[in-house]
Design an enzyme around this catalytic site. Structure first.
Site, mmCIF file in Angstrom:
data_model
loop_
_atom_site.group_PDB
_atom_site.id
_atom_site.type_symbol
_atom_site.label_atom_id
_atom_site.label_comp_id
_atom_site.label_asym_id
_atom_site.label_seq_id
_atom_site.Cartn_x
_atom_site.Cartn_y
_atom_site.Cartn_z
ATOM 1 C CG HIS A 222 32.511 6.627 4.396
ATOM 2 N ND1 HIS A 222 33.722 6.050 4.638
ATOM 3 C CD2 HIS A 222 31.617 5.621 4.393
ATOM 4 C CE1 HIS A 222 33.577 4.746 4.759
ATOM 5 N NE2 HIS A 222 32.311 4.447 4.627
HETATM 6 C C1 UD1 Z 1 27.571 2.782 2.407
HETATM 7 C C2 UD1 Z 1 27.558 1.619 3.401
HETATM 8 C C3 UD1 Z 1 28.831 1.662 4.219
HETATM 9 C C4 UD1 Z 1 30.060 1.696 3.348
HETATM 10 C C5 UD1 Z 1 29.965 2.825 2.322
HETATM 11 C C6 UD1 Z 1 31.096 2.697 1.342
HETATM 12 C C7 UD1 Z 1 25.351 0.947 4.221
HETATM 13 C C8 UD1 Z 1 24.412 1.003 5.357
HETATM 14 N N1 UD1 Z 1 26.445 1.730 4.320
HETATM 15 O O1 UD1 Z 1 27.577 3.979 3.173
HETATM 16 O O2 UD1 Z 1 28.897 0.488 5.015
HETATM 17 O O3 UD1 Z 1 31.186 1.909 4.152
HETATM 18 O O4 UD1 Z 1 28.723 2.701 1.599
HETATM 19 O O5 UD1 Z 1 31.356 3.887 0.690
HETATM 20 O O6 UD1 Z 1 25.117 0.233 3.294
HETATM 21 N N2 UD1 Z 1 25.567 9.556 -2.095
HETATM 22 C C9 UD1 Z 1 25.779 10.293 -3.229
HETATM 23 N N3 UD1 Z 1 26.187 9.620 -4.346
HETATM 24 C C10 UD1 Z 1 26.365 8.289 -4.399
HETATM 25 C C11 UD1 Z 1 26.127 7.563 -3.221
HETATM 26 C C12 UD1 Z 1 25.740 8.218 -2.089
HETATM 27 O O7 UD1 Z 1 25.617 11.509 -3.245
HETATM 28 O O8 UD1 Z 1 26.746 7.743 -5.462
HETATM 29 C C13 UD1 Z 1 25.160 10.288 -0.860
HETATM 30 C C14 UD1 Z 1 23.667 10.413 -0.701
HETATM 31 O O9 UD1 Z 1 23.402 11.650 -0.118
HETATM 32 C C15 UD1 Z 1 23.347 9.306 0.284
HETATM 33 C C16 UD1 Z 1 24.599 9.274 1.152
HETATM 34 O O10 UD1 Z 1 25.658 9.567 0.272
HETATM 35 O O11 UD1 Z 1 22.192 9.558 1.033
HETATM 36 C C17 UD1 Z 1 24.841 7.950 1.821
HETATM 37 O O12 UD1 Z 1 24.882 6.893 0.872
HETATM 38 P P1 UD1 Z 1 24.544 5.392 1.320
HETATM 39 O O13 UD1 Z 1 24.806 4.459 0.213
HETATM 40 O O14 UD1 Z 1 23.193 5.338 1.956
HETATM 41 O O15 UD1 Z 1 25.555 5.137 2.494
HETATM 42 P P2 UD1 Z 1 27.126 5.327 2.525
HETATM 43 O O16 UD1 Z 1 27.438 6.371 3.520
HETATM 44 O O17 UD1 Z 1 27.651 5.479 1.158
HETATM 45 N N1 UDP Z 2 38.444 4.219 -2.292
HETATM 46 C C1 UDP Z 2 38.626 4.733 -3.568
HETATM 47 N N2 UDP Z 2 38.498 6.078 -3.752
HETATM 48 C C2 UDP Z 2 38.228 6.952 -2.737
HETATM 49 C C3 UDP Z 2 38.055 6.410 -1.431
HETATM 50 C C4 UDP Z 2 38.150 5.041 -1.255
HETATM 51 O O1 UDP Z 2 38.891 3.990 -4.512
HETATM 52 O O2 UDP Z 2 38.133 8.155 -2.977
HETATM 53 C C5 UDP Z 2 38.560 2.771 -2.082
HETATM 54 C C6 UDP Z 2 39.528 2.371 -1.007
HETATM 55 O O3 UDP Z 2 40.824 2.267 -1.530
HETATM 56 C C7 UDP Z 2 38.969 1.053 -0.524
HETATM 57 C C8 UDP Z 2 37.484 1.253 -0.689
HETATM 58 O O4 UDP Z 2 37.299 2.312 -1.615
HETATM 59 O O5 UDP Z 2 39.377 -0.014 -1.355
HETATM 60 C C9 UDP Z 2 36.903 1.618 0.641
HETATM 61 O O6 UDP Z 2 35.633 2.129 0.473
HETATM 62 P P1 UDP Z 2 34.918 3.034 1.549
HETATM 63 O O7 UDP Z 2 35.908 3.724 2.387
HETATM 64 O O8 UDP Z 2 33.942 3.846 0.804
HETATM 65 O O9 UDP Z 2 34.052 1.986 2.381
HETATM 66 P P2 UDP Z 2 34.345 0.931 3.545
HETATM 67 O O10 UDP Z 2 35.548 0.146 3.217
HETATM 68 O O11 UDP Z 2 34.471 1.708 4.814
HETATM 69 O O12 UDP Z 2 33.087 0.141 3.555
#
Ligand code: UD1
Ligand code: UDP
Length: 387
Positions: A222
């Protein structure tokens, strides 16, 4: 001592999971001492990225949901700051607790520190030393806005010292006289707590996916550096698909909505191809208990997630990290996690290496004793006793 009012700020999936460790410890040990308020920025909003965790992990529903949603970094963060500021002015908490390194963390740090509410940062000190990573800026700015900083690992603690934080500081602690702690990792607390529960509640989950224990590889992707560069994303996925076919092993991919959206919009042919491949199971994001089962029973993990990297260690699984650097450097130094970036050759070599032989791998306890949340809360309370 009077009760203290603590505001927990969450927004992204991993923060909701992390906050559950603190909520649980408050309920169990400190319900007379601490009133907890949960503010959800709304950064993640799909049911499977947010609500599922509140239900499953028995966390109090957010007292406030700011509903910020997705946007460019500046807009998203500024809406969060504004919303959090309103809540802080209304609630006047004794302290504000932040988790990790997302835009929600940064917004909480800026809103609270500018209003002079003490900021408590859990997962402080982690550094990738790559400032093009949005999370790295969030980490640095959040740490330097904090009064209590809880570093989960030795390396994180040392990073803080390297940036001028002084372990010898004495109370009263303030943003100008902050206190740094080497704790463990609250996610290790969570894994210990939820692993048993996962077995009980989700026993049939692997069967439903037709997965055999130790005979599949868990993959998550992601990170913006992998998803937003479609050449890179394509290279990773094509390499993994080829390896799965060659080794006749299934890849299970609970993919973040960000990755699915990009695959559908910009790599449609590849996405169709993956969905038709019998060695690949692309599934929607799973709940934390389901994720624990997938981690616990897989042969190995391929990921760019921070949290999943660590959980690979908790469950004693080798991990291929689709990044050039990591904040969880202990795992790489231990030889059980390999940094491969998106380089097909390196992905291939490490995949083949781990999929066939894991005999010499060891997984020492780098992440505390499973009681980190309790320790953190006792130190927070101590700060107010001494005031
Ligand atoms: C964010 C965090 C990242 C973390 C990740 C955990 C920042 C800068 N990044 O990244 O550090 O590892 O969360 O998962 O804060 N979207 C959906 N549904 C949702 C949420 C997001 O469709 O419920 C899609 C949207 O298109 C959005 C994209 O995902 O633009 C990115 O979401 P965003 O929260 O901006 O960043 P993450 O990649 O989730
Ligand atoms: N996780 C989850 N379901 C998923 C993917 C991840 O519950 O489908 C959990 C995972 O076990 C971990 C956390 O989400 O505890 C990690 O989140 P993510 O990978 O989105 O973000 P990051 O840790 O890189 O910020």
């Amino acid at each position: 001592m009077p009760q203290i009012k603590l505001i927990n700020i969450v927004g992204a999936r991993p923060q909701i999971i992390k906050a559950s460790a603190i909520s649980r410890a408050i309920r169990k040990h400190y319900s007379d001492d601490i009133t907890e308020i949960i503010v959800h920025t709304g950064q993640h909003y799909d049911k499977e990225m947010s609500e599922v965790f509140f239900d499953e992990l028995e966390i109090h529903k957010p007292h406030y949901n700011l509903g910020v949603g997705s946007a460019r970094h500046g807009r998203q963060t500024s809406l969060m700051i504004s919303g959090i500021e309103d809540v802080l002015l209304k609630e006047k908490p004794d302290c504000v607790v932040l988790y990790g390194d997302t835009n929600s963390t940064l917004a909480g740090a800026l809103a609270a520190s500018k209003l002079h509410f003490p900021v408590i940062h859990i997962e402080a000190g982690l550094r990738s030393f790559n400032k093009t990573m949005p999370e790295e800026l969030n980490r640095i700015m959040s740490d330097h806005s904090s009064t209590l900083l809880f570093a989960p690992t030795n390396a994180a603690f040392k990073n803080l010292i390297g940036e001028g934080f002084k372990p010898e500081n004495s109370p009263p602690y303030t943003i100008s006289n902050p206190k740094i702690y080497l704790t463990g990792d609250i996610m290790y607390d969570n894994t210990l707590f939820f692993a048993g529960l996962a077995e009980k509640k989700k026993a049939k989950f692997l069967e439903q996916l037709s997965l055999e224990s130790n005979n599949y590889v868990l993959v998550t992707i992601h990170r913006d550096s992998n998803t937003d560069d479609i050449v890179r994303l394509q290279e990773i996925l094509v390499t993994l698909k080829t390896l799965a076919e060659e080794k006749n092993i299934v890849l299970v991919m609970p993919l973040h909505p960000r990755t699915i959206i990009i695959l559908r919009a910009r790599l449609k042919n590849l996405y169709d191809d993956l969905n038709h491949c019998k060695h690949i199971k692309i599934i929607p994001p799973v709940s934390f208990l389901e994720m624990i089962l997938l981690e616990k029973n897989c042969r190995m993990i391929v990921t760019d997630s921070g949290g999943v990297q660590k959980e690979s260690h908790f469950f004693k699984k080798p991990c291929i990290v689709l990044r050039k650097e990591t904040e969880w450097i202990e795992l790489v130094n231990n030889g059980t996690a390999k940094l491969v970036g998106a380089d097909p050759e390196r992905i291939r070599n490490e995949f083949l290496n781990f999929v066939d032989s894991q005999a010499d791998l060891e997984y020492p306890g780098f992440f505390g004793n499973g009681k980190t949340a309790e320790f953190i809360l006792s130190e927070i309370l101590l700060m107010f006793e001494k005031e």
